[in-house]
Design an enzyme around this catalytic site. Structure first.
Site, PDB file in Angstrom:
ATOM      1  N   HIS A 262       0.821  -1.215   0.000  1.00 34.95           N
ATOM      2  CA  HIS A 262       0.000   0.000   0.000  1.00 34.95           C
ATOM      3  C   HIS A 262       0.851   1.260   0.000  1.00 34.95           C
ATOM      4  O   HIS A 262       0.422   2.317  -0.458  1.00 34.95           O
ATOM      5  CB  HIS A 262      -1.017  -0.039   1.141  1.00 34.95           C
TER       6      HIS A 262
ATOM      7  N   ASN B 150      -3.928  -7.307  -6.770  1.00 38.72           N
ATOM      8  CA  ASN B 150      -2.796  -7.222  -5.829  1.00 38.72           C
ATOM      9  C   ASN B 150      -2.878  -8.367  -4.827  1.00 38.72           C
ATOM     10  O   ASN B 150      -1.886  -9.039  -4.543  1.00 38.72           O
ATOM     11  CB  ASN B 150      -2.826  -5.902  -5.054  1.00 38.72           C
ATOM     12  N   ASP B 151      -4.076  -8.560  -4.305  1.00 35.49           N
ATOM     13  CA  ASP B 151      -4.250  -9.657  -3.356  1.00 35.49           C
ATOM     14  C   ASP B 151      -4.419 -10.990  -4.063  1.00 35.49           C
ATOM     15  O   ASP B 151      -3.913 -12.007  -3.587  1.00 35.49           O
ATOM     16  CB  ASP B 151      -5.460  -9.380  -2.451  1.00 35.49           C
TER      17      ASP B 151
ATOM     18  N   ARG C  91     -10.832   3.501  -1.727  1.00 32.87           N
ATOM     19  CA  ARG C  91     -10.296   2.734  -0.580  1.00 32.87           C
ATOM     20  C   ARG C  91     -10.644   3.497   0.710  1.00 32.87           C
ATOM     21  O   ARG C  91      -9.882   4.321   1.172  1.00 32.87           O
ATOM     22  CB  ARG C  91      -8.779   2.609  -0.677  1.00 32.87           C
TER      23      ARG C  91
ATOM     24  N   GLU D  47     -10.478 -11.347  -4.931  1.00 31.36           N
ATOM     25  CA  GLU D  47      -9.068 -11.204  -4.590  1.00 31.36           C
ATOM     26  C   GLU D  47      -8.541 -12.391  -3.799  1.00 31.36           C
ATOM     27  O   GLU D  47      -7.412 -12.407  -3.346  1.00 31.36           O
ATOM     28  CB  GLU D  47      -8.779  -9.876  -3.882  1.00 31.36           C
TER      29      GLU D  47
ATOM     30  N   CYS E 222      -9.209  -3.650 -10.498  1.00 27.86           N
ATOM     31  CA  CYS E 222      -8.795  -2.413  -9.815  1.00 27.86           C
ATOM     32  C   CYS E 222      -7.464  -2.580  -9.099  1.00 27.86           C
ATOM     33  O   CYS E 222      -7.007  -1.677  -8.415  1.00 27.86           O
ATOM     34  CB  CYS E 222      -9.878  -1.927  -8.864  1.00 27.86           C
TER      35      CYS E 222
ATOM     36  N   ARG F 157       2.846  -9.561  -0.863  1.00 26.56           N
ATOM     37  CA  ARG F 157       2.981  -8.431  -1.798  1.00 26.56           C
ATOM     38  C   ARG F 157       3.904  -7.341  -1.274  1.00 26.56           C
ATOM     39  O   ARG F 157       4.303  -6.456  -2.007  1.00 26.56           O
ATOM     40  CB  ARG F 157       1.581  -7.853  -2.114  1.00 26.56           C
TER      41      ARG F 157
ATOM     42  N   ARG G 142     -15.596   1.014  -1.863  1.00 26.21           N
ATOM     43  CA  ARG G 142     -15.249  -0.290  -1.302  1.00 26.21           C
ATOM     44  C   ARG G 142     -15.352  -0.181   0.215  1.00 26.21           C
ATOM     45  O   ARG G 142     -14.817   0.754   0.806  1.00 26.21           O
ATOM     46  CB  ARG G 142     -13.810  -0.624  -1.713  1.00 26.21           C
TER      47      ARG G 142
HETATM   48  C1  PEP Z   1      -6.217  -5.415  -4.658  1.00 27.45           C
HETATM   49  O1  PEP Z   1      -5.991  -6.242  -3.779  1.00 27.45           O
HETATM   50  O2  PEP Z   1      -5.838  -5.541  -5.841  1.00 27.45           O
HETATM   51  C2  PEP Z   1      -6.952  -4.189  -4.336  1.00 27.45           C
HETATM   52  C3  PEP Z   1      -7.348  -3.364  -5.279  1.00 27.45           C
HETATM   53  O3  PEP Z   1      -7.162  -3.897  -3.019  1.00 27.45           O
HETATM   54  P1  PEP Z   1      -5.982  -3.369  -2.077  1.00 27.45           P
HETATM   55  O4  PEP Z   1      -4.780  -3.067  -2.933  1.00 27.45           O
HETATM   56  O5  PEP Z   1      -6.479  -2.170  -1.367  1.00 27.45           O
HETATM   57  O6  PEP Z   1      -5.737  -4.538  -1.175  1.00 27.45           O
HETATM   58 MG    MG Z   2      -7.031  -6.058  -1.928  1.00 26.99          MG
END
Ligand code: PEP
Ligand code: MG
Length: 592
Positions: free
Chosen positions: A199, A464-465, A306, A441, A512, A475, A342
């Site tokens: 993040h 990402n997750d 977010r 995710e 996303c 990550r 979200r």
């Molecule tokens: C993701 O996991 O791709 C996502 C968009 O949520 P975050 O990055 O906030 O975990």
């Molecule tokens: Mg995520």
């Protein structure tokens, strides 16, 4: 004074936010926890004791100042927390013990203070008494502050008050610290650890400042005041760049200016492929202040809000009314474009210090996102009610993060229905047709996408997750970043499964996660059938530029190749070839 030799030195890490910046380094939180014992000469003892005493006075002034600010903005009760810090700071028993140690053992003040404070903290932590255990946390906090001052380390409080431009260098920057950075003074940053989709990296892209992570020991080797150049295209940090290097980077800046010109030309044009396939292109935001950037970069609304950043860096949690005002303001500013909110995704690497949650061994696999919300129904209901009320604006959609199975979906739906019923009774308007989606995710969610598609209104893939959970690669950990492969065949199959399930039920699927903003991967995602992409506002023009230069047919052929290929690298190479051939200008500043 810098201990570096005068010559140029290059550090290699992971590029996480594009751009180049140069300036003076400011090293943060350096080696706070590595406090070395140093013998001092007998005649230096009085000055070392004085240094310690001066530090106590300085720390007292700082605490008083923080207390004043907090009392001004919050209640006196919150300001009173700092009374406990002041009492501990002025505890004569501790002070005398530290001075005795400096005098008798002839050691440095930081080592003496650390040793004595640690002993008290350990004793307090062992007592079976909640009150005393909390005081141990206060003592830790205070010890950190005193050591920061003894070691001349800048802290997050100072970060808000920077007065000249700098490049931040740190072992790590938490998302909450990153959220406080002032773009006017922070030109860019570089950290020892971290991954491309942590993040902190996401925040850098959102702030649109160059950043490089995974530099191993840069924060140990660099000194405040060193001159550095951060290359966020190629993941390098150059210390004391030579004239030749600066000249080469001058060329890079020229390329960037000419690319910016091209991007400006397409800013307000539709996001459509050469053969007419329209892709909805929206932006990821963290708060209401990002709206300006969404509008400036030609995004079609917000694909991911977010909301957890409204909960971080605050002395108390935002209630229903606070949240309602923010959501409504964002929706009103972007009307008629859609805004997908979200629900809260705290946990993992995002924490609200006010909640004082116990540390977990595996936070990414633990009490995070929808799991945390379902266990805190009052907090969750406040957010659901705030979103519902704001939905009266008519352009809001909502989605739940980290759905792993139907049970979570059903429980969240039950709560939502209860909130709707309350609002009806209270005669408070909301959008009766509010579309609710699920983020995909977790691999289990992709694998049951058919069942979910019978319940949801849309999917948004949190890649990402999804990547970290499918490939078991943290990550945020640069040591496993080589395993974090977006083009791994397993990831592509999960995306395809999700898209197919959605299309079978007449629904749309977005992406996303960060891959949605990577021009190299955009053609592949479109070829897999993804209908919407959402990324940091500053990334929108490059993604649009790419979309406008490819054919949907080429993208589909690429996806067909990828789905039968076994090698992540071969798939990535094919993506890169198509991207470079279609939009060479986007790659001029990248060396690899
Ligand atoms: C993701 O996991 O791709 C996502 C968009 O949520 P975050 O990055 O906030 O975990
Ligand atoms: Mg995520």
């Amino acid at each position: 004074m810098s201990t570096l030799p005068k010559g140029e030195k290059i550090y290699h890490g992971i590029a996480v936010s594009a751009g180049v910046c140069r300036g003076k380094v400011l090293v943060l939180h350096r080696a706070r926890h590595i406090i070395a014992r140093r013998e001092i000469a007998p005649d230096s003892v009085p000055s070392e004791v004085k240094r310690f005493e001066h530090t106590l006075v300085r720390t007292r002034t700082q605490i008083k100042e923080v207390q004043r600010r907090v009392s001004e903005n919050m209640s006196d009760a919150e300001g009173d927390i700092f009374e406990a810090h002041l009492l501990m700071l002025e505890d004569r028993v501790v002070i005398d013990e530290v001075i005795r140690m400096i005098r008798e053992q002839k050691v440095n003040a930081d080592f003496a203070y650390h040793t004595v404070a640690d002993r008290y903290i350990a004793a307090m932590e062992q007592v079976e008494d909640d009150y005393l255990r909390e005081r141990a946390a206060d003592m830790k906090d205070l010890t950190g502050r005193v050591l920061d001052n003894l070691l001349e380390v800048k802290d997050a409080f100072d970060l808000k008050h920077l007065s000249e431009p700098c490049i931040l260098v740190a072992h790590d920057l938490s998302p909450s610290t990153t959220a406080q950075l002032n773009k006017q003074f922070v030109l860019g940053f570089a950290t020892d650890i971290g991954g491309k989709t942590s993040h902190t990296a996401i925040m850098a892209r959102s702030l649109d400042i160059p950043a490089v992570v995974g530099l191993h020991n840069a924060s140990d080797e660099l000194e405040t005041g060193d001159y550095a150049l951060v290359d966020g295209y190629n993941g390098t940090v150059v210390i004391n760049p030579t004239d030749k290097t600066l000249f080469e980077y001058g060329q890079l800046e020229k390329n960037k200016a000419s690319l910016d010109e091209k991007l400006r030309e397409i800013l307000w044009l539709p996001s459509v492929t050469l053969d007419g396939k329209a892709i909805h292109l929206s932006a990821n935001i963290e708060d209401q202040f990002d709206v300006e950037s969404v509008l400036q970069h030609g995004a079609e609304g917000v694909g991911l809000f977010r909301t957890e950043f409204l909960f971080i860096n605050r002395e108390s949690l935002p209630g229903e009314e606070d949240q309602y005002q923010v959501y409504r303001q964002v929706a009103a500013a972007l009307k008629p474009q859609q805004v997908i909110i979200r629900t809260l995704d705290l946990g993992g690497d995002k924490f609200a210090s006010t909640l004082q949650l116990a540390k977990e061994v595996n936070p990414f696999l633990g009490w995070r996102a929808i799991r945390f919300c379902l266990a805190q129904p009052e907090m969750f209901r406040a957010q659901l009610r705030a979103i519902l009320r704001a939905s009266a604006e008519g352009n809001i959609k909502m989605m739940y993060p980290m759905i792993s199975g139907l049970d979570e979906w059903n429980r969240a739906t039950t709560l939502l229905e209860q909130c709707k019923a309350e609002l009806r009774t209270e005669k408070i308007p909301f959008d009766e047709n509010l579309a609710v989606g699920a983020m995909i995710e977790i691999p289990s969610a992709a694998l049951i996408a058919e069942a979910l598609a019978r319940r949801v209104k849309f999917f948004s893939i949190g890649s990402n997750d999804l990547i970290q959970y499918t490939l078991a690669a943290d990550r945020t950990n640069e040591k496993v970043s080589h395993l974090y492969e977006p083009t791994h065949p397993a990831i592509l199959r999960l995306i395809k499964m999700t898209v197919d399930a959605a299309h079978n039920h007449g629904l749309w699927t977005g992406v996303c996660g960060e891959i949605g903003g990577d021009p190299v991967l955009v053609p592949l995602l479109i070829g897999l059938g993804v209908d919407e992409l959402s990324c940091a506002p500053a990334g929108i023009p490059e993604v649009k530029y790419m979309i406008r230069r490819i054919k949907f047919d080429e993208a589909k052929a690429l996806a067909e190749f990828a789905l039968q290929c076994e090698s992540p690298w071969d798939i990535y190479t094919r993506c890169l070839e198509l991207a470079r051939a279609s939009a060479p200008s986007l790659f001029e500043n990248k060396t690899e």
